[in-house]
Design an enzyme around this catalytic site. Structure first.
Site, short mmCIF file in Angstrom:
data_model
loop_
_atom_site.label_atom_id
_atom_site.label_comp_id
_atom_site.label_asym_id
_atom_site.label_seq_id
_atom_site.Cartn_x
_atom_site.Cartn_y
_atom_site.Cartn_z
N SER A 1 0.86 -1.19 0.00
CA SER A 1 0.00 0.00 0.00
C SER A 1 0.89 1.23 0.00
O SER A 1 2.05 1.18 0.42
CB SER A 1 -0.87 0.01 1.26
OG SER A 1 -1.51 1.25 1.42
N TYR B 1 -2.11 -1.05 10.27
CA TYR B 1 -2.13 -1.33 8.83
C TYR B 1 -0.84 -0.85 8.18
O TYR B 1 -0.18 -1.58 7.43
CB TYR B 1 -3.34 -0.62 8.20
CG TYR B 1 -3.50 -0.84 6.71
CD1 TYR B 1 -3.97 -2.06 6.23
CD2 TYR B 1 -3.19 0.16 5.80
CE1 TYR B 1 -4.14 -2.25 4.85
CE2 TYR B 1 -3.36 -0.02 4.44
CZ TYR B 1 -3.83 -1.25 3.97
OH TYR B 1 -3.98 -1.44 2.61
#
Ligand SMILES: NC(=O)c1ccc[n+]([C@@H]2O[C@H](COP(=O)([O-])OP(=O)(O)OC[C@H]3O[C@@H](n4cnc5c(N)ncnc54)[C@H](OP(=O)(O)O)[C@@H]3O)[C@@H](O)[C@H]2O)c1
Length: 254
Positions: free
Chosen positions: A141, A155
């Protein structure tokens, strides 16, 4: 067809980026197996693929469970004889600033986003070594490259770990014909983002907020990431390994 006769295993392939990649790979001639935890979702993707004359196989498999990872790899090899491509795409995102993140959600994030990649790769790599060929793509990401003040500590840390795991694996298997690259998407319209938009009292305001941090002035569709994954799996770029490819509307350039 860029992936004619290739065998691809895609985790989290029933929705979002994984599903778009499964459909694109099948269109490009690959035999594709998708996995995930929810059978109905996987079945739905397979039925939808059929309406486009695409054949995709599915197996219910949780990447945080070692026996499931072994089963997914064994299923693919028993069905098609080998694995050419492993797209470690399955992932979860829970919001929360560091001290408000429960230990349970911290562990769950790492179990799925990081350990899941380790476990899937652990079982797929021996088959790739046997073939002296293989391509692994890990879905990271933009938050693996940049931190966010918005409450993505678990995350973002997990995706940072994905980047280092990707680079480590690339070096470990470079002389064995196995390429390992990663992808760092910006914000993409998928069920994961739907959940995040819904956390805003006004969904439209939330979406606009995300758009505002992308220099290109919009968010992307999952198919745009699928094409980048296809690029990483293309035999014409066999010199490429250990790269984290940003597909983020310019975010990482800031
Ligand atoms: N959307 C974005 O803006 C964005 C940006 C950057 C990176 N990413 C990354 O892209 C990847 C795909 O996410 P997405 O955006 O396409 O969202 P998504 O539609 O929610 O996809 C996540 C997929 O992972 C599967 N999954 C979750 N936990 C799993 C587990 N333990 N075992 C097996 N499968 C599991 C889910 O299926 P089940 O729930 O049925 O298991 C689902 O199909 C993730 O790694 C995510 O971090 C997304």
């Amino acid at each position: 067809m860029k992936l004619k006769n290739k065998i691809a295993l895609i985790t989290g392939g029933g929705t979002g980026i994984g599903k778009a990649t499964a459909f694109l790979f099948a269109k490009e001639g690959a035999r594709v197996v998708i996995t995930g935890r929810r059978e109905q979702i996987l079945q739905g993707a397979v039925i939808e693929a059929k309406t486009e004359n695409l054949e995709i196989e599915y197996l219910v498999s949780d990447v945080s469970e070692e026996k499931d990872c072994k089963a997914a790899v064994d299923y693919t090899v028993s069905k098609f004889g080998r694995i050419d491509i492993l797209f470690n795409n399955a992932g979860v995102s829970y919001m929360g600033i560091t001290h408000e993140t429960s230990t349970e959600l911290w562990d769950k994030t790492f179990d799925i986003n990081v350990k899941g990649i380790y476990l899937m790769s652990k079982y797929a790599i021996p088959y790739m070594i046997e073939e002296k060929s293989g391509c692994i793509v890990n879905n990271s990401s933009i938050l693996g490259l940049k931190a966010s003040p918005a409450g993505f500590a678990a995350y973002s840390s997990s995706k940072g770990a994905v980047n280092q795991l990707t680079r480590s694996m690339a070096l470990e298997y470079a002389d064995k014909g196995i390429r390992v690259n990663g992808i760092c998407p910006g914000t993409i319209y998928t069920p994961m983002m739907d959940d995040l938009f819904d956390k805003w009292s006004d969904r439209e305001v939330g979406e606009k907020r995300y758009i505002s941090v992308h220099p290109i002035g919009r968010l992307a569709q999952p198919e745009e990431i699928a094409h980048a994954v296809l690029f990483l799996c293309d035999d014409n770029i066999k010199f490429m390994t250990g790269t984290m490819l940003s597909v983020d509307g310019g975010m990482s350039a800031k």
